[in-house]
Scaffold this motif. Structure first.
Motif, PDB file in Angstrom:
ATOM      1  N   THR A  79       0.822  -1.212   0.000  1.00  8.76           N
ATOM      2  CA  THR A  79       0.000   0.000   0.000  1.00  8.76           C
ATOM      3  C   THR A  79       0.858   1.263   0.000  1.00  8.76           C
ATOM      4  OG1 THR A  79      -0.150   0.138   2.420  1.00  8.76           O
ATOM      5  CG2 THR A  79      -1.839  -1.177   1.278  1.00  8.76           C
ATOM      6  N   ASN A  80       2.151   1.123   0.325  1.00  8.98           N
ATOM      7  CA  ASN A  80       3.040   2.285   0.442  1.00  8.98           C
ATOM      8  C   ASN A  80       4.345   2.050  -0.314  1.00  8.98           C
ATOM      9  OD1 ASN A  80       3.752   4.850   1.341  1.00  8.98           O
ATOM     10  ND2 ASN A  80       4.811   4.042   3.122  1.00  8.98           N
ATOM     11  N   ARG A  81       4.247   1.480  -1.489  1.00  3.10           N
ATOM     12  CA  ARG A  81       5.452   1.174  -2.257  1.00  3.10           C
ATOM     13  C   ARG A  81       5.867   2.327  -3.175  1.00  3.10           C
ATOM     14  NH1 ARG A  81       6.753  -4.127  -5.943  1.00  3.10           N
ATOM     15  NH2 ARG A  81       8.830  -3.440  -6.498  1.00  3.10           N
ATOM     16  N   ARG A  82       4.962   3.230  -3.527  1.00  2.63           N
ATOM     17  CA  ARG A  82       5.268   4.319  -4.456  1.00  2.63           C
ATOM     18  C   ARG A  82       6.145   5.373  -3.789  1.00  2.63           C
ATOM     19  NH1 ARG A  82       1.490   7.189  -7.809  1.00  2.63           N
ATOM     20  NH2 ARG A  82       3.507   7.683  -8.598  1.00  2.63           N
ATOM     21  N   TYR A  83       7.000   5.966  -4.569  1.00  3.22           N
ATOM     22  CA  TYR A  83       7.895   7.014  -4.090  1.00  3.22           C
ATOM     23  C   TYR A  83       8.168   7.990  -5.226  1.00  3.22           C
ATOM     24  CZ  TYR A  83      11.278   4.287  -6.666  1.00  3.22           C
ATOM     25  OH  TYR A  83      11.923   3.618  -7.672  1.00  3.22           O
TER      26      TYR A  83
END
Length: 170
Positions: A79-83
């Motif tokens: 759920t929090n892999r994007r950067y």
């Protein structure tokens, strides 16, 4: 006079091929007087870069292209892999110390596929740093490419608030 402010060396693994010694040969040949090192997510090359620059009479600008998590840096799941990317340059000794803190925390607290920080941590350690909106992987640039101009403006103002009016550049 032109100075590279977003430059990856051989220390940007799988991205940079520029060897520090050859870089300074070329900078001297072009008559350039300053250059930044902004390797991806790490500062492994900073000492070699600094020493070589000083030896050649070129002003070294120390920096890093950091990875900004779109959520909490400590959340390590899909759920929090994007950067996104953000270029940070040291304006002062305090900025250098803050950059070291940010990069260290990115590896120790935020590492999930990449060494990540978040905007909360960035705000805590922004003093003495200059930020550049980075490449097409920067959040402002990605937002503009999606035609979300109001959101891009909001992001730009957020960075201006974090770094100060004089220390954030598109």
């Amino acid at each position: 006079m032109f100075a590279h402010l977003h430059l990856h060396t051989q220390f940007s693994l799988l991205d940079g091929a520029c060897r520090v010694d050859r870089l300074f040969d070329r900078l001297q040949a072009l008559g350039q007087t300053a250059c930044a090192i902004t390797d991806h997510g790490a500062m492994y090359g900073v000492v070699d870069f600094y020493k070589e620059a000083k030896k050649r009479g070129i002003h070294p600008v120390i920096g890093c292209e950091v990875y900004i998590s779109q959520g909490d840096r400590r959340v390590k799941d899909e759920t929090n892999r994007r950067y996104n990317h953000l270029v940070l340059l040291c304006e002062s000794q305090e900025g250098y110390r803050n950059l070291i803190k940010l990069v260290s925390a990115s590896h120790l607290e935020g590492f999930y596929y990449k060494p990540r920080i978040d905007k909360d941590l960035l705000a805590q350690h922004s003093k003495g740093l200059i930020a550049l909106s980075a490449c097409l992987k920067g959040d402002i640039n990605e937002t503009l490419m999606q035609d979300k101009y109001d959101e891009a403006r909001r992001l730009a103002y957020q960075y201006r608030d974090i770094f100060g009016k004089e220390n954030f550049y598109l």
